[in-house]
Motif scaffolding. Structure first.
Motif, PDB file in Angstrom:
ATOM      1  N   THR A   1       0.669  -1.562   0.039  1.00  0.00           N
ATOM      2  CA  THR A   1      -0.088   0.509   0.602  1.00  0.00           C
ATOM      3  C   THR A   1       1.059   1.208   0.038  1.00  0.00           C
ATOM      4  O   THR A   1       0.543   2.718  -0.824  1.00  0.00           O
ATOM      5  N   SER A   2       2.282   0.928   0.582  1.00  0.00           N
ATOM      6  CA  SER A   2       2.504   2.080   0.556  1.00  0.00           C
ATOM      7  C   SER A   2       4.444   1.814   0.947  1.00  0.00           C
ATOM      8  O   SER A   2       4.381   0.597   2.062  1.00  0.00           O
ATOM      9  N   GLY A   3       5.691   2.047   0.479  1.00  0.00           N
ATOM     10  CA  GLY A   3       6.662   2.306   1.494  1.00  0.00           C
ATOM     11  C   GLY A   3       7.261   1.199  -0.070  1.00  0.00           C
ATOM     12  O   GLY A   3       6.718   1.011  -1.438  1.00  0.00           O
ATOM     13  N   GLU A   4       9.021   0.894  -0.266  1.00  0.00           N
ATOM     14  CA  GLU A   4       9.428   0.142  -1.481  1.00  0.00           C
ATOM     15  C   GLU A   4       9.746  -0.895  -1.396  1.00  0.00           C
ATOM     16  O   GLU A   4      11.265  -1.420  -0.004  1.00  0.00           O
ATOM     17  N   VAL A   5       9.890  -2.032  -2.150  1.00  0.00           N
ATOM     18  CA  VAL A   5      10.328  -3.279  -1.644  1.00  0.00           C
ATOM     19  C   VAL A   5      11.742  -3.094  -3.113  1.00  0.00           C
ATOM     20  O   VAL A   5      11.596  -2.995  -4.217  1.00  0.00           O
ATOM     21  N   TYR A   6      13.487  -3.864  -2.820  1.00  0.00           N
ATOM     22  CA  TYR A   6      14.340  -3.812  -3.721  1.00  0.00           C
ATOM     23  C   TYR A   6      14.843  -5.332  -4.191  1.00  0.00           C
ATOM     24  O   TYR A   6      14.477  -5.870  -2.100  1.00  0.00           O
ATOM     25  N   VAL A   7      15.000  -6.064  -4.691  1.00  0.00           N
ATOM     26  CA  VAL A   7      15.396  -6.831  -4.615  1.00  0.00           C
ATOM     27  C   VAL A   7      16.849  -6.558  -6.262  1.00  0.00           C
ATOM     28  O   VAL A   7      16.722  -6.069  -6.698  1.00  0.00           O
ATOM     29  N   HIS A   8      17.867  -7.153  -5.284  1.00  0.00           N
ATOM     30  CA  HIS A   8      18.984  -6.506  -5.837  1.00  0.00           C
ATOM     31  C   HIS A   8      19.826  -5.712  -6.450  1.00  0.00           C
ATOM     32  O   HIS A   8      19.531  -5.887  -7.703  1.00  0.00           O
ATOM     33  N   THR A   9      19.111  -3.922  -5.291  1.00  0.00           N
ATOM     34  CA  THR A   9      19.103  -3.162  -5.719  1.00  0.00           C
ATOM     35  C   THR A   9      18.027  -2.485  -6.625  1.00  0.00           C
ATOM     36  O   THR A   9      17.620  -1.709  -7.000  1.00  0.00           O
ATOM     37  N   HIS A  10      17.549  -3.702  -7.482  1.00  0.00           N
ATOM     38  CA  HIS A  10      16.725  -3.362  -8.249  1.00  0.00           C
ATOM     39  C   HIS A  10      14.785  -2.697  -7.003  1.00  0.00           C
ATOM     40  O   HIS A  10      13.908  -3.245  -6.561  1.00  0.00           O
ATOM     41  N   LEU A  11      14.408  -1.594  -7.569  1.00  0.00           N
ATOM     42  CA  LEU A  11      12.953  -0.996  -6.860  1.00  0.00           C
ATOM     43  C   LEU A  11      11.999  -2.053  -7.443  1.00  0.00           C
ATOM     44  O   LEU A  11      11.814  -1.584  -8.478  1.00  0.00           O
ATOM     45  N   MET A  12      11.252  -2.513  -7.103  1.00  0.00           N
ATOM     46  CA  MET A  12      10.273  -3.471  -7.458  1.00  0.00           C
ATOM     47  C   MET A  12       8.639  -2.134  -7.635  1.00  0.00           C
ATOM     48  O   MET A  12       8.581  -1.838  -7.613  1.00  0.00           O
TER      49      MET A  12
ATOM     50  N   ALA B   1       7.966  -8.749 -13.276  1.00  0.00           N
ATOM     51  CA  ALA B   1       7.816 -10.205 -14.042  1.00  0.00           C
ATOM     52  C   ALA B   1       9.352 -10.334 -14.441  1.00  0.00           C
ATOM     53  O   ALA B   1       9.635 -11.536 -13.996  1.00  0.00           O
ATOM     54  N   PHE B   2      10.334  -9.686 -14.760  1.00  0.00           N
ATOM     55  CA  PHE B   2      11.296  -9.708 -15.221  1.00  0.00           C
ATOM     56  C   PHE B   2      12.359  -9.824 -14.124  1.00  0.00           C
ATOM     57  O   PHE B   2      13.462 -10.099 -14.006  1.00  0.00           O
ATOM     58  N   ILE B   3      12.064  -8.746 -13.056  1.00  0.00           N
ATOM     59  CA  ILE B   3      12.646  -9.321 -11.653  1.00  0.00           C
ATOM     60  C   ILE B   3      13.000 -10.472 -11.394  1.00  0.00           C
ATOM     61  O   ILE B   3      13.913 -11.100 -11.076  1.00  0.00           O
ATOM     62  N   ASN B   4      12.125 -10.747 -11.056  1.00  0.00           N
ATOM     63  CA  ASN B   4      11.179 -12.445 -10.012  1.00  0.00           C
ATOM     64  C   ASN B   4      12.015 -13.683 -11.255  1.00  0.00           C
ATOM     65  O   ASN B   4      12.852 -14.751 -10.794  1.00  0.00           O
ATOM     66  N   ARG B   5      11.699 -13.370 -12.565  1.00  0.00           N
ATOM     67  CA  ARG B   5      11.962 -13.872 -13.459  1.00  0.00           C
ATOM     68  C   ARG B   5      13.779 -13.701 -13.446  1.00  0.00           C
ATOM     69  O   ARG B   5      14.330 -15.726 -13.990  1.00  0.00           O
ATOM     70  N   VAL B   6      14.695 -12.823 -12.712  1.00  0.00           N
ATOM     71  CA  VAL B   6      16.074 -13.080 -12.632  1.00  0.00           C
ATOM     72  C   VAL B   6      16.800 -13.485 -11.850  1.00  0.00           C
ATOM     73  O   VAL B   6      17.238 -14.053 -12.079  1.00  0.00           O
ATOM     74  N   HIS B   7      15.775 -13.087 -10.622  1.00  0.00           N
ATOM     75  CA  HIS B   7      16.171 -13.515  -9.087  1.00  0.00           C
ATOM     76  C   HIS B   7      16.067 -14.251  -8.305  1.00  0.00           C
ATOM     77  O   HIS B   7      16.449 -14.915  -7.290  1.00  0.00           O
ATOM     78  N   SER B   8      14.440 -14.300  -8.214  1.00  0.00           N
ATOM     79  CA  SER B   8      13.588 -15.335  -7.452  1.00  0.00           C
ATOM     80  C   SER B   8      12.723 -16.187  -7.804  1.00  0.00           C
ATOM     81  O   SER B   8      12.400 -16.120  -8.827  1.00  0.00           O
ATOM     82  N   SER B   9      12.597 -17.008  -7.266  1.00  0.00           N
ATOM     83  CA  SER B   9      11.604 -18.342  -7.227  1.00  0.00           C
ATOM     84  C   SER B   9      10.801 -18.900  -5.944  1.00  0.00           C
ATOM     85  O   SER B   9      11.341 -18.125  -4.913  1.00  0.00           O
ATOM     86  N   MET B  10       9.694 -19.481  -6.321  1.00  0.00           N
ATOM     87  CA  MET B  10       9.467 -19.128  -4.782  1.00  0.00           C
ATOM     88  C   MET B  10       8.310 -21.157  -4.858  1.00  0.00           C
ATOM     89  O   MET B  10       7.952 -21.079  -5.569  1.00  0.00           O
ATOM     90  N   VAL B  11       8.159 -21.529  -3.705  1.00  0.00           N
ATOM     91  CA  VAL B  11       7.555 -22.582  -3.353  1.00  0.00           C
ATOM     92  C   VAL B  11       6.181 -22.371  -2.164  1.00  0.00           C
ATOM     93  O   VAL B  11       6.971 -21.914  -1.279  1.00  0.00           O
ATOM     94  N   PHE B  12       5.338 -22.366  -2.783  1.00  0.00           N
ATOM     95  CA  PHE B  12       3.660 -22.094  -1.900  1.00  0.00           C
ATOM     96  C   PHE B  12       3.430 -22.967  -0.686  1.00  0.00           C
ATOM     97  O   PHE B  12       4.259 -24.669  -1.078  1.00  0.00           O
ATOM     98  N   GLN B  13       2.122 -22.607   0.214  1.00  0.00           N
ATOM     99  CA  GLN B  13       2.069 -23.779   0.453  1.00  0.00           C
ATOM    100  C   GLN B  13       1.620 -25.144   0.099  1.00  0.00           C
ATOM    101  O   GLN B  13       1.322 -26.565   0.067  1.00  0.00           O
ATOM    102  N   GLN B  14       0.158 -24.924  -1.368  1.00  0.00           N
ATOM    103  CA  GLN B  14       0.120 -26.217  -2.504  1.00  0.00           C
ATOM    104  C   GLN B  14       1.345 -25.927  -3.270  1.00  0.00           C
ATOM    105  O   GLN B  14       2.012 -25.468  -3.555  1.00  0.00           O
ATOM    106  N   PHE B  15       0.674 -27.247  -3.486  1.00  0.00           N
ATOM    107  CA  PHE B  15       2.107 -27.413  -4.346  1.00  0.00           C
ATOM    108  C   PHE B  15       1.899 -27.124  -5.154  1.00  0.00           C
ATOM    109  O   PHE B  15       3.237 -26.246  -6.557  1.00  0.00           O
ATOM    110  N   ASN B  16       0.629 -25.978  -6.502  1.00  0.00           N
ATOM    111  CA  ASN B  16       0.668 -25.766  -7.282  1.00  0.00           C
ATOM    112  C   ASN B  16       1.373 -26.591  -8.759  1.00  0.00           C
ATOM    113  O   ASN B  16       1.665 -25.611  -9.836  1.00  0.00           O
ATOM    114  N   LEU B  17       0.776 -27.562  -9.094  1.00  0.00           N
ATOM    115  CA  LEU B  17       1.918 -28.354  -9.846  1.00  0.00           C
ATOM    116  C   LEU B  17       0.488 -28.327 -10.676  1.00  0.00           C
ATOM    117  O   LEU B  17      -0.315 -28.383 -10.288  1.00  0.00           O
TER     118      LEU B  17
END
Length: 241
Positions: A54-65, A71-87
């Motif tokens: 709602t307010s504030g800033e999030v940075y990943v590897h110096t990139h402001l989200m 989509a581009f920043i996540n594709r390059v830097h991060s992956s996520m595993v959820f509570q449900q498997f989502n296969l």
């Protein structure tokens, strides 16, 4: 690697996160604990912008989200595993693992399949490469989900209560894979969990979140021997029996 600056998040009139300031260093293993409804899942989803603050800033590897860049920043830097498997139920295990590398990173099919097999071996499920998700146990499906996250070869791994949907006897097989990953310095891991034994074993730092506020943070030794916050102590006494 990840930095949150005065992050607030509200859903309608309900303020879920209240001015979070947090810095996760490269290679750090951060575990987030707290009671249900404290904002843990919202916090980790904000880190990769599945939820927008709602307010504030999030940075990943110096990139402001931002909405446009997430989509581009996540594709390059991060992956996520959820509570449900989502296969994807209509795809084999191999197709589930190779879909993102082929579509998002334009990886040739043969290379993607070799990479997928490499990570299936890592989670001990190479023999399930051409099985359908519906034929696998919950623990196997979650290990497949971890392998799928690894195929993107990103260095930030988010885990949002990855064992919460599992039967008790399947929890340890997933935690064992995560413990192995935690031993690698080139991975940054952020884990929301109620598994205190896991937190003791792998965390560099633990934060306790309650009612949208970080009430305490420190090493596992600090947390599990001498927590200072009264609410944190009460939570740990209840959950550790």
């Amino acid at each position: 690697m990840i930095r949150l600056v005065n992050v607030h998040k509200s859903f309608g009139n309900q303020e879920v996160l209240k001015g979070i300031n947090l810095h996760v260093k490269e290679g750090e293993k951060l575990v987030i604990i707290g009671p249900s409804g404290s904002g843990k899942s919202t916090l980790i989803r904000l880190m990769n912008y599945l939820e927008e603050p709602t307010s504030g800033e999030v940075y990943v590897h110096t990139h402001l989200m931002s909405h446009k860049r997430r989509a581009f920043i996540n594709r390059v830097h991060s992956s996520m595993v959820f509570q449900q498997f989502n296969l994807y139920p209509h795809l084999t295990v191999m197709d589930n693992l190779t879909l993102a590398p082929r579509k998002l990173k334009k990886m040739p099919k043969k290379q993607a399949e070799e990479l997928a097999m490499q990570y299936l071996k890592r989670v001990g499920l190479e023999q399930k490469a051409f099985a359908w998700p519906s034929t696998l146990s919950g623990g196997q499906q979650q290990r497949i989900a971890i392998a799928r996250a690894l195929t993107m070869q990103n260095r930030v791994l988010f885990f949002d209560e990855p064992t919460s949907a599992l039967d008790p006897e399947m929890v340890q097989e997933v935690l064992d894979v995560m413990i192995q990953l935690s031993m690698e310095k080139n991975f940054t891991m952020v884990v929301v969990t109620h598994e205190m034994g896991f937190a003791r074993k792998v965390a560099d730092r633990v934060i306790f979140l309650d009612e949208g506020v970080i009430l305490e943070e420190g090493t596992p030794e600090h947390f599990f021997t001498n927590p200072q916050n009264e609410r944190c102590r009460a939570f740990l006494e209840k959950i550790i029996r």
